[in-house]
Scaffold this motif. Structure first.
Motif, PDB file in Angstrom:
ATOM      1  N   GLY A 119      -7.700  10.727   8.840  1.00 46.43           N
ATOM      2  CA  GLY A 119      -7.781   9.327   9.255  1.00 46.43           C
ATOM      3  C   GLY A 119      -8.907   8.577   8.566  1.00 46.43           C
ATOM      4  O   GLY A 119      -9.241   7.455   8.962  1.00 46.43           O
ATOM      5  N   PRO A 149       5.265   4.903  10.124  1.00 45.13           N
ATOM      6  CA  PRO A 149       4.559   6.171  10.121  1.00 45.13           C
ATOM      7  C   PRO A 149       4.655   6.931   8.807  1.00 45.13           C
ATOM      8  O   PRO A 149       3.687   7.461   8.326  1.00 45.13           O
ATOM      9  CB  PRO A 149       5.240   6.965  11.242  1.00 45.13           C
ATOM     10  CG  PRO A 149       5.807   5.935  12.133  1.00 45.13           C
ATOM     11  CD  PRO A 149       6.144   4.777  11.274  1.00 45.13           C
ATOM     12  N   LEU A 207       2.660  -0.947   8.583  1.00 42.05           N
ATOM     13  CA  LEU A 207       3.188   0.220   7.892  1.00 42.05           C
ATOM     14  C   LEU A 207       3.914   1.105   8.878  1.00 42.05           C
ATOM     15  O   LEU A 207       3.494   1.254  10.009  1.00 42.05           O
ATOM     16  CB  LEU A 207       2.047   1.040   7.265  1.00 42.05           C
ATOM     17  CG  LEU A 207       1.437   0.534   5.970  1.00 42.05           C
ATOM     18  CD1 LEU A 207       0.362   1.502   5.532  1.00 42.05           C
ATOM     19  CD2 LEU A 207       2.473   0.404   4.891  1.00 42.05           C
ATOM     20  N   GLY A 215      -5.783  13.892   5.669  1.00 40.93           N
ATOM     21  CA  GLY A 215      -4.962  13.388   6.771  1.00 40.93           C
ATOM     22  C   GLY A 215      -5.730  13.215   8.066  1.00 40.93           C
ATOM     23  O   GLY A 215      -5.126  13.049   9.127  1.00 40.93           O
ATOM     24  N   LEU A 245       0.810  -1.214   0.000  1.00 44.60           N
ATOM     25  CA  LEU A 245       0.000   0.000   0.000  1.00 44.60           C
ATOM     26  C   LEU A 245       0.845   1.266   0.000  1.00 44.60           C
ATOM     27  O   LEU A 245       0.324   2.364   0.122  1.00 44.60           O
ATOM     28  CB  LEU A 245      -0.940   0.009   1.214  1.00 44.60           C
ATOM     29  CG  LEU A 245      -1.936  -1.138   1.248  1.00 44.60           C
ATOM     30  CD1 LEU A 245      -2.753  -1.104   2.504  1.00 44.60           C
ATOM     31  CD2 LEU A 245      -2.841  -1.104   0.036  1.00 44.60           C
ATOM     32  N   ALA A 247       2.298   5.706   6.275  1.00 41.97           N
ATOM     33  CA  ALA A 247       0.887   5.655   6.615  1.00 41.97           C
ATOM     34  C   ALA A 247       0.100   6.654   5.788  1.00 41.97           C
ATOM     35  O   ALA A 247       0.485   7.793   5.638  1.00 41.97           O
ATOM     36  CB  ALA A 247       0.712   5.967   8.089  1.00 41.97           C
ATOM     37  N   VAL A 248      -0.958   6.183   5.196  1.00 41.67           N
ATOM     38  CA  VAL A 248      -1.834   7.067   4.437  1.00 41.67           C
ATOM     39  C   VAL A 248      -3.094   7.266   5.255  1.00 41.67           C
ATOM     40  O   VAL A 248      -3.810   6.317   5.517  1.00 41.67           O
ATOM     41  CB  VAL A 248      -2.198   6.426   3.072  1.00 41.67           C
ATOM     42  CG1 VAL A 248      -3.043   7.385   2.274  1.00 41.67           C
ATOM     43  CG2 VAL A 248      -0.933   6.074   2.322  1.00 41.67           C
ATOM     44  N   ARG A 249      -3.303   8.452   5.681  1.00 40.74           N
ATOM     45  CA  ARG A 249      -4.475   8.653   6.512  1.00 40.74           C
ATOM     46  C   ARG A 249      -5.602   9.086   5.623  1.00 40.74           C
ATOM     47  O   ARG A 249      -6.689   9.212   5.844  1.00 40.74           O
ATOM     48  CB  ARG A 249      -4.183   9.692   7.585  1.00 40.74           C
ATOM     49  CG  ARG A 249      -3.074   9.258   8.515  1.00 40.74           C
ATOM     50  CD  ARG A 249      -2.694  10.327   9.494  1.00 40.74           C
ATOM     51  NE  ARG A 249      -3.811  10.595  10.389  1.00 40.74           N
ATOM     52  CZ  ARG A 249      -3.765  11.538  11.333  1.00 40.74           C
ATOM     53  NH1 ARG A 249      -2.681  12.244  11.509  1.00 40.74           N
ATOM     54  NH2 ARG A 249      -4.807  11.765  12.100  1.00 40.74           N
ATOM     55  N   THR A 254      -9.023   7.317   5.375  1.00 45.61           N
ATOM     56  CA  THR A 254      -8.574   6.133   4.634  1.00 45.61           C
ATOM     57  C   THR A 254      -8.168   5.016   5.588  1.00 45.61           C
ATOM     58  O   THR A 254      -8.474   3.838   5.349  1.00 45.61           O
ATOM     59  CB  THR A 254      -7.399   6.507   3.703  1.00 45.61           C
ATOM     60  OG1 THR A 254      -7.836   7.572   2.852  1.00 45.61           O
ATOM     61  CG2 THR A 254      -6.958   5.345   2.858  1.00 45.61           C
ATOM     62  N   THR A 255      -7.524   5.401   6.686  1.00 41.94           N
ATOM     63  CA  THR A 255      -7.140   4.377   7.674  1.00 41.94           C
ATOM     64  C   THR A 255      -8.389   3.721   8.246  1.00 41.94           C
ATOM     65  O   THR A 255      -8.438   2.501   8.429  1.00 41.94           O
ATOM     66  CB  THR A 255      -6.295   5.007   8.799  1.00 41.94           C
ATOM     67  OG1 THR A 255      -5.173   5.658   8.209  1.00 41.94           O
ATOM     68  CG2 THR A 255      -5.795   3.962   9.774  1.00 41.94           C
ATOM     69  N   PHE A 260       0.358   4.462  14.122  1.00 39.15           N
ATOM     70  CA  PHE A 260       1.545   4.084  13.359  1.00 39.15           C
ATOM     71  C   PHE A 260       2.726   4.716  14.069  1.00 39.15           C
ATOM     72  O   PHE A 260       2.964   5.912  13.930  1.00 39.15           O
ATOM     73  CB  PHE A 260       1.445   4.579  11.920  1.00 39.15           C
ATOM     74  CG  PHE A 260       0.291   3.977  11.166  1.00 39.15           C
ATOM     75  CD1 PHE A 260       0.315   2.644  10.793  1.00 39.15           C
ATOM     76  CD2 PHE A 260      -0.828   4.728  10.852  1.00 39.15           C
ATOM     77  CE1 PHE A 260      -0.749   2.079  10.106  1.00 39.15           C
ATOM     78  CE2 PHE A 260      -1.888   4.179  10.161  1.00 39.15           C
ATOM     79  CZ  PHE A 260      -1.856   2.845   9.791  1.00 39.15           C
TER      80      PHE A 260
END
Lengths: 410, 301
Positions: free
Chosen positions: B41, A405, A403, B39, A384, A408-410, B43-44, B13
């Motif tokens: 959150g 940091p 993953l 950003g 990912l 990481a895709v938020r 997608t998470t 993360f």
């Protein structure tokens, strides 16, 4: 139909049904056929099948026994014509009826002097044929066993102490079999591994990973990819082997050394035992590289790092051949990337100690499992992380999360 | 039973807390908005919901329980990171993806043909995916999301790269799916689309759910003391009005504390003002979004 099977079929057909694959598949046989064709044509153009004459001043050939005709695959026997005088022979030479003539001096039986007269030296096979003719007639009054012993010459055979292995000088071609097998296997492993690497990189490049892993489990996905791409390599292998078999069957009875090719079942079994973990190891490494980089080109560059060590044994052929149980050969057998080719070569020249072989294969298997683990980890971390590289340190690092940091895709 | 249940879900993360104690439910037959700034959150959260990530804390139930391989066949996902196999024909790509969702090849071919017709892509079926425009690829991706008739559909920015005609077509399609009882989770920044389509929503900011509930109730909650009035004449000075401002041809009146809209309406009637429009000024979702997110940021400072 299970999803694993669907992935496998997809991975297999996406390569095999492409023109590019078909061209690649046919390119090697075509290359061999073209090279052979050119060689045959060149030989045909250079071969002189005109008769050769002789003048027997020593009366060795009174009532000569004819030499049986020898029809090769690409050549035919040269006729041997007698001339009563050297003048007649010279006339025939000048008239272009013969390519040259031999003159046996009157004292040939004591001096063994033979003179060759020709504009251009005849080929070695022509001279050799006349020698055979001469030998046959000199021995015509001897018992057949003596004739056979003297005409066949000495045959040196080397045999292992337990009698399980025997190598005859004239079977030199069998020495090439381990080289050829190693080479073919290398090609298949790298072709399949390359396809596998490409398949993983493409998932990243196409950004299809999220869709795929919400449809199929990572285990099924990777298994399908590995088996599918192995199938592509095996298809190539089978096709090329079939080609070799056809060539050998065609050549048998026509080409002398093809008749003497023999590959033992033990050798094939050994190759299978060595090559299976090797394939898993290389395939996994390729997949791991594919999962960690962002572009196919970059993956190919990195994969060169472990492609080169595999070919190292070929550079050390002399050391391995002359001392197959020496430190160089044994050392290379313990290094996973050089072991496959080294062991295959050693198996062709010596009896590898069983304990050593078991240890080598066990080490290869352990490395294959380790490479699989690393590939799975790299795959999980890299799948990912679009457009981002994963370092070896991150792959081998503490398994805190799937993953890091920064990925990481938020 | 809700189709999706997230209960006190958290995910970090390293030192970054991407999702922090988020809870929400989504019912079957509703379009649910999952909103938040970049950003935040979102997608998470979706990846946790789809079992791509395991949560550090909390519970996730999808279609009545934990995610299983079988349930994947009943979920359609349009990820933010669009992706289709670029080097193969459109129909082959869609067939492969559909068969991975459990459809037989014959059934997949039949349904894909229908969708390609509906999405005006039938003439492109033999073309390689990379030969299609961005909008066409978006439509192809939507086909792969819906072709297996999922019970749960998760769409991340479904209208990006689409022209108004195709946007309307997708809206109709999503409504059609909702009417069939499908649960739809829509993640988008386009607030007007949420206002138009969603029944309920959750707003996530900095990993936390800062707003959750029915769209109407949320808007009422943020409506405050403003009213919109449009009259044929200029409005007279009204008592109890703290501020007056123009808004789209009408006048926005901010009422003083203790003053009700009825007080203002009564004055307008008494003054015989010809009123064309009189309504409580409900804030747009854009305004609520900005107010909440900026409020959160100020709170952090």
């Amino acid at each position: 139909m299970s999803k694993f099977f669907r992935v496998m079929v997809y991975e297999y057909t996406r390569h095999v049904l492409r023109w590019r694959f078909l061209l690649g598949l046919l390119s090697i046989p075509l290359f061999i056929v073209v090279v052979l064709g050119i060689s045959i044509l060149s030989t045909e153009l250079q071969t002189n099948n005109d008769p050769i004459g002789y003048v027997d001043l020593a009366s060795v050939f009174a009532d000569p026994v004819p030499l049986p005709a020898e029809e090769g695959l690409f050549t035919s026997s040269v006729d041997i014509l007698p001339f009563s005088t050297e003048n007649l022979a010279r006339q025939a030479l000048e008239g272009g009826q013969i390519q040259g003539y031999f003159v046996l001096s009157a004292d040939y039986l004591t001096s063994t002097e033979v003179r060759l007269v020709a504009y251009d030296p005849p080929e070695e096979r022509v001279q050799s044929r006349f020698s055979d003719f001469l030998r046959l007639n000199l021995l015509k009054n001897q018992p057949p066993q003596i004739v056979s012993r003297l005409t066949d010459g000495t045959v040196f055979a080397i045999q292992s102490a337990d009698g399980s292995r025997r190598m005859v000088e004239s079977d030199w071609f069998n020495l090439l079999v381990p080289f050829a097998v190693g080479l073919i296997f290398m090609m298949v492993v790298f072709t399949s591994g390359g396809y596998l690497m490409q398949a993983v990189v493409e998932e990243k490049e196409n950004r299809t990973m999220e869709i795929i892993i919400t449809s199929v489990s990572p285990g099924q996905l990777m298994a399908g990819k590995i088996i599918g791409n192995l199938g592509v390599g095996l298809t190539q292998l089978m096709f090329w082997m079939l080609f070799v078999v056809v060539i050998v069957l065609f050549g048998r009875g026509r080409v002398d050394w093809l008749d003497r090719i023999s590959v033992s079942a033990d050798f094939l079994l050994l190759v299978a035992v060595i090559m299976l973990p090797t394939f898993v190891m290389i395939g996994s490494l390729m997949a791991a590289v594919g999962a960690t980089v962002t572009e196919a080109r970059e993956a190919q560059q990195i994969s060169g790092l472990f492609s080169l060590p595999i070919a190292i044994p070929y550079w050390l052929t002399y050391q391995i051949m002359t001392n197959p149980n020496g430190p160089v050969a044994v050392g290379l057998s313990f290094f996973p990337l050089t072991a496959p080719v080294t062991l295959t070569m050693r198996a062709g020249f010596t009896q590898i100690p069983t304990a050593q072989l078991v240890l080598n294969v066990a080490l290869l298997m352990a490395c294959a499992v380790g490479a699989l683990w690393m590939a799975a980890r790299a795959f999980r971390m890299g799948m990912l992380s679009y457009g981002k590289k994963i370092t070896l340190r991150e792959i081998l690092g503490r398994p805190r999360t799937s993953l890091k940091p920064r990925e990481a895709v938020r | 039973m809700p189709a999706v249940e997230l209960s006190h879900v958290s995910k970090s993360f390293g030192s970054l807390r991407a999702v922090d104690d988020v809870s929400f439910n989504v019912d079957r037959g509703e379009i649910f908005g999952l909103l938040g700034p970049n950003g935040a959150g979102k997608t998470t959260t979706i990846r946790i919901l789809l079992d791509i990530f395991k949560p550090d804390h909390g519970q996730v139930a999808v279609l009545g329980g934990p995610m299983t391989e079988e349930k994947k066949n009943h979920i359609g996902y349009l990820p933010e990171e669009r992706g289709l196999y670029q080097d193969i024909p459109v129909d082959r790509c869609l067939q492969y993806l559909a068969t991975l969702k459990g459809l037989s090849l014959t059934e997949a071919q039949k349904r894909i043909s229908e969708y390609l017709e509906r999405f005006d892509l039938a003439s492109y079926r033999r073309k390689k995916m990379k030969e299609l425009s961005k909008g066409m690829q978006q439509k192809a991706q939507l086909i792969s999301t819906l072709v297996h008739e999922p019970e749960l559909v998760i769409v991340d920015e479904p209208f990006s790269a689409l022209d108004p005609i195709n946007t309307q077509m997708i809206k109709d399609l999503l409504r059609e799916q909702r009417d069939r009882g499908v649960c739809i989770v829509m993640c988008t920044h386009q607030m007007h689309q949420v206002e138009e389509l969603c029944d309920r929503l959750v707003l996530i900011d900095q990993g936390k759910a800062v707003l959750y509930g029915k769209l109407d109730e949320i808007r009422k909650q943020f409506s405050g003391q403003d009213i919109l009035v449009k009259a044929q004449t200029t409005l007279p000075t009204l008592s109890g009005v703290a501020r007056v401002a123009g808004q789209n041809g009408a006048t926005r009146l901010s009422l003083a504390a203790g003053v009700t809209p009825q007080d203002v309406l009564r004055q307008l009637v008494q003054l015989n003002v010809p009123v064309e429009q009189f309504e409580i000024a409900v804030p747009t979702l854009d305004e609520i979004f900005i107010r909440v997110v900026q409020g959160e940021e100020e709170g952090q400072e």
